[in-house]
Design a protein around this motif. Structure first.
Motif, short mmCIF file in Angstrom:
data_model
loop_
_atom_site.label_atom_id
_atom_site.label_comp_id
_atom_site.label_asym_id
_atom_site.label_seq_id
_atom_site.Cartn_x
_atom_site.Cartn_y
_atom_site.Cartn_z
N HIS A 1 0.80 -1.24 0.00
CA HIS A 1 0.00 0.00 0.00
C HIS A 1 0.84 1.29 0.00
CE1 HIS A 1 0.80 -0.91 4.20
NE2 HIS A 1 -0.22 -1.73 4.31
N SER B 1 1.80 5.00 -0.44
CA SER B 1 0.80 6.06 -0.28
C SER B 1 1.35 7.48 -0.32
CB SER B 1 0.05 5.85 1.05
OG SER B 1 0.85 6.20 2.17
N THR B 2 2.66 7.69 -0.50
CA THR B 2 3.17 9.05 -0.43
C THR B 2 4.05 9.39 -1.64
OG1 THR B 2 5.24 8.57 0.73
CG2 THR B 2 3.27 8.88 2.10
N ALA C 1 -0.40 -0.56 -5.18
CA ALA C 1 -1.30 0.53 -4.82
C ALA C 1 -2.65 -0.06 -4.48
CB ALA C 1 -1.44 1.51 -5.99
N HIS D 1 -6.29 4.34 -1.86
CA HIS D 1 -5.27 5.38 -1.93
C HIS D 1 -5.22 6.04 -3.30
CE1 HIS D 1 -3.48 3.31 1.71
NE2 HIS D 1 -3.59 4.57 2.08
N ARG E 1 -4.22 9.92 2.08
CA ARG E 1 -3.26 11.03 2.02
C ARG E 1 -3.83 12.22 1.25
NH1 ARG E 1 0.66 9.56 5.81
NH2 ARG E 1 1.47 7.48 5.36
N ASP F 1 -0.37 13.17 -3.15
CA ASP F 1 0.06 11.79 -2.94
C ASP F 1 -0.69 10.84 -3.86
OD1 ASP F 1 1.95 12.17 -0.74
OD2 ASP F 1 0.20 12.70 0.46
#
Length: 434
Positions: free
Chosen positions: A235, A237-238, A259, A263, A285, A289
């Motif tokens: 996962h 996420s940024t 991914a 997200h 996020r 992101d």
């Protein structure tokens, strides 16, 4: 079984679809006929008319939580795999944060026996990296691999000690199994329950700084480079995680990432109130992101979409972020959500979406799955691209209802799933078949 009036992606790189008919016999794909050619002759075949639906290989989810053993009040292998089948998934990899976690070959064998008894699709089991998902006591990785572990993960908890991760990756490299990590530094996360930013301020909730994820991704990139292990980021996420992954891959480090639908499609700005149905880890996020993760799908930095499907009971989610459990369920409608919000809006091609849900994850984990061709097991799914439906938790097959997409209109609902030639999901929109 003869599947008629299907459409499949044609050869080449475009999203063009071509009329297809598929003959299944003895659990395998016996013939695929495309274009205007006559259907394969099989007079005793059961005919399923999918009415123009897109047919793809069965989807491959390398990140699910089936909760059994130990938390069958949240989900079971039977209900969890039926829910996956409802979404078109025919192969899934089950995370080991169960009670107990399968940290020995004997415990892993018990999980595998439950899978054989109750799963309606193909399930591969992870081993934990450490006993009890702690930051110490690395499991016997060689023995766990020999017992059939698909990979190693402490999902739900970050490995806090670099030395532990180093030992685990050294051993995982020897058996060519991925180390799939939940990157999270607990000393930075603290008591956070939501992404630190506008939403945490608006809702007066303790935030989780993005560094909680990215510092461990940076650390683990160096360890993966030193050991040669396959490091897989769960996962992602940024923005910063994507930058680290892209740089490491360019340097030849064996790093991959997945991914999640949530997200990609949601941000913390979408959170309407202090409602734990939106609580997930890593948290939703910012828009920047989400855009960075989407860019990673398009440029190949990310090679799989996985659900991190995490069912919880209603009391655990119908509450505040402060007390609720982390996790969402999306697997019954993942394809439809992604098709509706990414493909139909031109942000991702249909061909790339199918790759990210089939061959991408299968190739990452060396799984015999994710392809539709003559001679392979008849694992496939059909999606009604031209029909609209609403996501209704009352109709969920799985036990969890913790889904922030409730009442969202989507196109591309899964209407048929076959696993090994068996019908494991059939939606009434197809009508009666002969």
């Amino acid at each position: 079984m003869l599947i008629t009036n299907a459409r499949t992606l044609g050869a080449g790189t475009s999203d063009s679809l071509e009329a297809t008919q598929i003959l299944v016999a003895d659990g395998k794909v016996k013939a695929i006929v495309t274009g205007r050619a006559d259907a394969p002759q099989q007079t005793d075949a059961r005919v399923i008319d999918v009415q123009g639906a897109l047919v793809t290989p069965g989807l491959v989810d390398i990140h699910v939580h089936l909760r059994e053993p130990g938390e069958t009040h949240k989900e079971t292998i039977a209900t969890g795999t039926a829910a996956a089948a409802r979404g078109g998934w025919t192969t899934v990899c089950a995370m080991p944060n169960t009670v107990p976690d399968p940290h020995t070959p004997q415990l892993l064998a018990q999980v595998q026996e439950l899978i054989r008894e109750h799963a309606v699709i193909n399930v591969h089991a992870y081993s934990p990296i450490t006993r009890g998902l702690t930051s110490d006591d690395v499991v016997d990785i060689i023995a766990q691999a020999e017992a059939g572990a698909v990979g190693f993960s402490n999902d739900g908890k970050g490995v806090q000690k670099a030395g532990t991760m180093w030992r685990a990756m050294q051993l995982a490299a020897q058996v060519n199994r991925p180390v799939a990590t939940h990157a999270e530094d607990e000393s930075i996360k603290g008591e956070g329950v939501i992404n630190e930013g506008e939403a945490s301020a608006r809702l007066d909730l303790p935030g989780i700084h993005r560094l909680a994820e990215t510092v461990q991704v940076a650390r683990d990139a160096l360890i993966a480079e030193a050991t040669g292990a396959h490091y897989h980021l769960c996962h992602a996420s940024t923005v910063e995680s994507m930058r680290i992954l892209r740089r490491a891959q360019a340097d030849g480090v064996n790093m991959s990432a997945e991914a999640t639908p949530h997200h990609l499609l949601l941000t913390d700005a979408d959170i309407p109130a202090d409602d734990a149905n939106w609580k997930v880890n890593p948290p939703l996020r910012s828009q920047l992101d989400a855009a960075a993760v989407l860019e990673g799908l398009n440029d190949g930095t990310i090679s799989a979409i996985a659900t991190d499907n995490a069912p919880h009971t209603d009391p655990e989610k119908h509450c505040s972020f402060r007390t609720g459990a982390f996790g969402l369920v999306t697997n019954e409608h993942s394809f439809a959500l992604l098709y509706t919000h990414l493909v139909r809006t031109g942000k991702l091609s249909l061909r790339r979406l199918v790759e990210l849900l089939t061959t991408g994850p299968a190739d990452l984990y060396h799984l015999d799955a994710g392809r539709l061709s003559v001679g392979v097991p008849a694992d496939l799914a059909a999606y009604a691209l031209d029909s609209q439906s609403l996501i209704d938790p009352a109709a969920f097959v799985g036990m969890g209802h913790n889904n922030p997409f409730v009442n969202t209109p989507v196109q591309g609902d899964c209407v048929l799933t076959l696993c090994g030639g068996r019908v494991v999901n059939w939606q009434p929109t197809l009508g009666p078949q002969n």
